[in-house]
Design an enzyme around this catalytic site. Sequence first.
Site: not given
Ligand code: AP5
Length: 219
Positions: A16, A91, A130, A163, A174
């Site tokens: 994402k 979410r 990552r 992270r 997660r």
């Molecule tokens: P990346 O693009 O970072 O993936 P992502 O889908 O953004 O993964 P996240 O781990 O950031 O998602 P998340 O939803 O768990 O975390 P968030 O920060 O939102 O890519 C990952 C890796 O893969 C990278 O190394 C990249 O280079 C590689 N990659 C990407 N695309 C690729 C491709 N096509 N091919 C090859 N490699 C690729 O949330 C974290 C925490 O915050 C949650 O656990 C929760 O505690 C809290 N939180 C956030 N939002 C909410 C909400 N709305 N409600 C409640 N809690 C929330």
Amino acid sequence: MSIEAIVLIGVPGAGKGTVADIIEMSTNYIHLSTGDILRQSIKQQTPLGIEAQTYMQDGRLVPDNIVLKVVMEHLDTGHKHAHYMFDGFPRTLAQAELLNSYFERSKARLNNVFLLEVPKEVSVSRLTGRRICRKCGANFHIHNMPPKTEGICDRCGGELYQRSDDRKETIIRRLQIFQKESTDLVSYYERQEILVKMDSSKAPQKIASSIINLLPKIG
Ligand code: AP5
């Protein structure tokens, strides 16, 4: 207020953030990641960050009321004529319903929700590999998108780190939470006929281009 928005949802590691960064560079959509905002609040040890910290470290969702507060503050104080791209929000069904009420009140419009899909093993391998820049937040992967020099950001020379919620056991939690919460969320947007499923195992540029190609038709 004339806000239009799209949403990127998907399992942790679906890509994402990576795809959103590419879209932001070539469109007028503003990338709003609740994860990034919460991490920033933790870094600054704001009251909100202190409240969110334990949930995030354990890989649990931050309570809806905290997340909603964060998003509403951004929208209320941000541009009144803008295109937003929400990453990782909503979410839960409750978040989606509250966003819907806010948008109805504000005459804002949610155009499309893109569900980025990858198999579990791809997600785990992406998250364990990552690395993120401490200074500018740029995103790397030790195998898929390695930096030119190990541990150093290509963009700004900052130090790369892993992270704290990207440890294997936290990743599994997660993924389980996403599985549990996403069913109702996806059905909600399917019923509104705004959900678009994307194969997120392709290269990020390809996924971003496919989304961008859909934007003029829906903008
Ligand atoms: P990346 O693009 O970072 O993936 P992502 O889908 O953004 O993964 P996240 O781990 O950031 O998602 P998340 O939803 O768990 O975390 P968030 O920060 O939102 O890519 C990952 C890796 O893969 C990278 O190394 C990249 O280079 C590689 N990659 C990407 N695309 C690729 C491709 N096509 N091919 C090859 N490699 C690729 O949330 C974290 C925490 O915050 C949650 O656990 C929760 O505690 C809290 N939180 C956030 N939002 C909410 C909400 N709305 N409600 C409640 N809690 C929330």
